[in-house]
Design a protein around this motif. Structure first.
Motif, PDB file in Angstrom:
ATOM      1  N   LEU A 194     -18.042  32.618 -28.738  1.00 55.07           N
ATOM      2  CA  LEU A 194     -18.406  33.194 -30.032  1.00 55.07           C
ATOM      3  C   LEU A 194     -17.185  33.388 -30.923  1.00 55.07           C
ATOM      4  CD1 LEU A 194     -21.014  35.836 -28.819  1.00 55.07           C
ATOM      5  CD2 LEU A 194     -21.501  33.760 -30.120  1.00 55.07           C
ATOM      6  N   SER A 195     -16.066  33.794 -30.337  1.00 56.71           N
ATOM      7  CA  SER A 195     -14.843  33.988 -31.119  1.00 56.71           C
ATOM      8  C   SER A 195     -14.377  32.666 -31.730  1.00 56.71           C
ATOM      9  CB  SER A 195     -13.747  34.576 -30.230  1.00 56.71           C
ATOM     10  OG  SER A 195     -14.148  35.820 -29.683  1.00 56.71           O
ATOM     11  N   LEU A 196     -14.426  31.606 -30.947  1.00 58.44           N
ATOM     12  CA  LEU A 196     -14.021  30.301 -31.466  1.00 58.44           C
ATOM     13  C   LEU A 196     -14.993  29.798 -32.523  1.00 58.44           C
ATOM     14  CD1 LEU A 196     -12.816  28.540 -28.187  1.00 58.44           C
ATOM     15  CD2 LEU A 196     -11.409  29.312 -30.113  1.00 58.44           C
ATOM     16  N   GLN A 197     -16.266  30.111 -32.368  1.00 56.17           N
ATOM     17  CA  GLN A 197     -17.234  29.682 -33.385  1.00 56.17           C
ATOM     18  C   GLN A 197     -17.009  30.419 -34.699  1.00 56.17           C
ATOM     19  OE1 GLN A 197     -21.537  30.355 -32.733  1.00 56.17           O
ATOM     20  NE2 GLN A 197     -21.797  28.199 -33.284  1.00 56.17           N
ATOM     21  N   ILE A 198     -16.666  31.701 -34.626  1.00 56.34           N
ATOM     22  CA  ILE A 198     -16.344  32.445 -35.844  1.00 56.34           C
ATOM     23  C   ILE A 198     -15.127  31.843 -36.528  1.00 56.34           C
ATOM     24  CG2 ILE A 198     -15.517  34.667 -36.713  1.00 56.34           C
ATOM     25  CD1 ILE A 198     -17.228  35.987 -34.523  1.00 56.34           C
ATOM     26  N   TYR A 199     -14.115  31.493 -35.722  1.00 54.23           N
ATOM     27  CA  TYR A 199     -12.931  30.835 -36.287  1.00 54.23           C
ATOM     28  C   TYR A 199     -13.306  29.490 -36.922  1.00 54.23           C
ATOM     29  CZ  TYR A 199      -8.432  28.474 -36.600  1.00 54.23           C
ATOM     30  OH  TYR A 199      -7.336  27.789 -37.064  1.00 54.23           O
ATOM     31  N   TYR A 222     -25.262  24.869 -40.305  1.00 52.52           N
ATOM     32  CA  TYR A 222     -25.200  26.305 -40.063  1.00 52.52           C
ATOM     33  C   TYR A 222     -26.498  26.848 -39.474  1.00 52.52           C
ATOM     34  CZ  TYR A 222     -20.715  26.612 -42.435  1.00 52.52           C
ATOM     35  OH  TYR A 222     -19.394  26.470 -42.766  1.00 52.52           O
ATOM     36  N   LEU A 223     -27.616  26.217 -39.796  1.00 58.44           N
ATOM     37  CA  LEU A 223     -28.886  26.653 -39.228  1.00 58.44           C
ATOM     38  C   LEU A 223     -28.880  26.486 -37.713  1.00 58.44           C
ATOM     39  CD1 LEU A 223     -31.861  27.539 -40.098  1.00 58.44           C
ATOM     40  CD2 LEU A 223     -32.443  25.144 -39.789  1.00 58.44           C
ATOM     41  N   LEU A 224     -28.500  25.304 -37.248  1.00 61.30           N
ATOM     42  CA  LEU A 224     -28.530  25.022 -35.812  1.00 61.30           C
ATOM     43  C   LEU A 224     -27.426  25.768 -35.063  1.00 61.30           C
ATOM     44  CD1 LEU A 224     -29.403  21.256 -36.041  1.00 61.30           C
ATOM     45  CD2 LEU A 224     -30.620  22.877 -34.607  1.00 61.30           C
ATOM     46  N   THR A 225     -26.199  25.677 -35.547  1.00 61.79           N
ATOM     47  CA  THR A 225     -25.099  26.344 -34.839  1.00 61.79           C
ATOM     48  C   THR A 225     -25.199  27.857 -34.949  1.00 61.79           C
ATOM     49  OG1 THR A 225     -23.646  26.158 -36.790  1.00 61.79           O
ATOM     50  CG2 THR A 225     -23.557  24.373 -35.155  1.00 61.79           C
ATOM     51  N   GLY A 226     -25.686  28.360 -36.085  1.00 56.95           N
ATOM     52  CA  GLY A 226     -25.803  29.800 -36.261  1.00 56.95           C
ATOM     53  C   GLY A 226     -26.857  30.420 -35.358  1.00 56.95           C
ATOM     54  N   PHE A 227     -28.036  29.779 -35.290  1.00 54.12           N
ATOM     55  CA  PHE A 227     -29.073  30.303 -34.414  1.00 54.12           C
ATOM     56  C   PHE A 227     -28.660  30.177 -32.944  1.00 54.12           C
ATOM     57  CE2 PHE A 227     -32.367  30.210 -37.830  1.00 54.12           C
ATOM     58  CZ  PHE A 227     -32.806  31.510 -37.651  1.00 54.12           C
TER      59      PHE A 227
END
Length: 283
Positions: A194-199, A222-227
């Motif tokens: 999750l930390s790397l995804q936020i970065y 963002y829809l797919l990666t965010g969910f």
């Protein structure tokens, strides 16, 4: 010969469903008011979250106490397994809808907008292809590549599935230290993901000009990666609860469906990411 039947535990009527209904009402109406500029929106939204957290702690806590009290037999265990199986199936269909939207845009809509009469009548000069923000001449952007953080996150999630399986083996063979260590490492890997995804999101917005409003590519990305990131968060919370229960001495080699349910969910999240990595990042 006398035939014996296993009793099926039926709990008393619960107060928690009404709290769940109130939480969802406050959460949904608060979000709607917040988006439309009403001052009461944020208060209703966060009050809904608080009521929902209260319901989850109370209801799941009651189920844990009943389970640890020996009130559940094989039939209850079977119904729990069916329930979790159907829940995961609903999640499969949830993501199938979003993958279907991406497929429709890439394979059907974008090529159609770049063909013959359509491109002449509607979007002159639009060449199609993917990735694209669409034909409306948006600001230029750089698509997200697969190698780098996405590939590293793939390795992290695959490793977390292995450590969780190792923890499960420890539980089945009554190796409590292996169970606890495996759960802890799995949770830490989830937090790292999750930390790397936020970065990655910050990098996409600041340096790639890849935003949520970057046409069809930005919205589907963002829809797919965010969910998926939301599901990783939920999975990490579930595993943290399982670690707390393991530290409290819960679960036995023969009775540990709570752990298995969380493990099923985490492995589902792993599989979805693999598909997402191939379809969103690689292709």
């Amino acid at each position: 010969m006398t035939q014996t039947f296993e009793k099926y535990f039926v709990p008393e009527p619960s107060k928690y469903p009404i709290f769940g209904s109130i939480a969802l009402l406050l959460f949904g109406s608060g979000a709607a008011m917040w988006l439309n500029g009403f001052k009461a929106g944020p208060w209703a939204f966060f009050l809904g979250i608080a009521v929902l957290v209260f319901m989850l702690f109370g209801w799941f806590g009651q189920v844990v106490h009943e389970s640890e009290g020996g009130k559940y037999g094989r039939k209850v265990d079977r119904s729990f397994r069916w329930s979790m199986g159907w829940f995961i199936f609903s999640e499969v269909m949830f993501f199938a809808a979003f993958f279907g939207a991406l497929f429709y845009a890439r394979v059907l809509s974008v090529p159609w907008l770049a063909t013959g009469d359509t491109v002449e009548l509607l979007w002159q000069g639009f060449a199609g292809g993917w990735p694209t923000a669409g034909p409306d001449k948006p600001d230029p952007f750089t698509p997200m590549t697969a190698w780098g953080i996405p590939a590293l996150n793939t390795l992290i999630l695959l490793s977390s599935g292995a450590t969780l399986t190792w923890a499960h083996h420890g539980l089945r063979h009554d190796k409590r230290s292996q169970l606890k260590l495996g759960l802890l490492v799995t949770i830490l890997l989830g937090v790292l993901f999750l930390s790397l995804q936020i970065y990655e999101y910050r990098h996409a917005y600041a340096e790639l000009n890849l935003r949520l409003d970057t046409g069809i590519y930005g919205s589907t990305f963002y829809l797919l990666t965010g969910f998926h990131g939301m599901h990783v968060t939920v999975g990490a919370i579930m595993l943290t609860v399982m670690l707390g229960r393991a530290l409290a001495g819960h679960f036995t080699p023969d009775s540990h469906f709570g752990f298995e349910a969380a493990a099923w969910y985490w492995h589902f999240v792993d599989v979805v990411w693999l598909l997402l990595f191939v379809v969103v990042y690689l292709l």
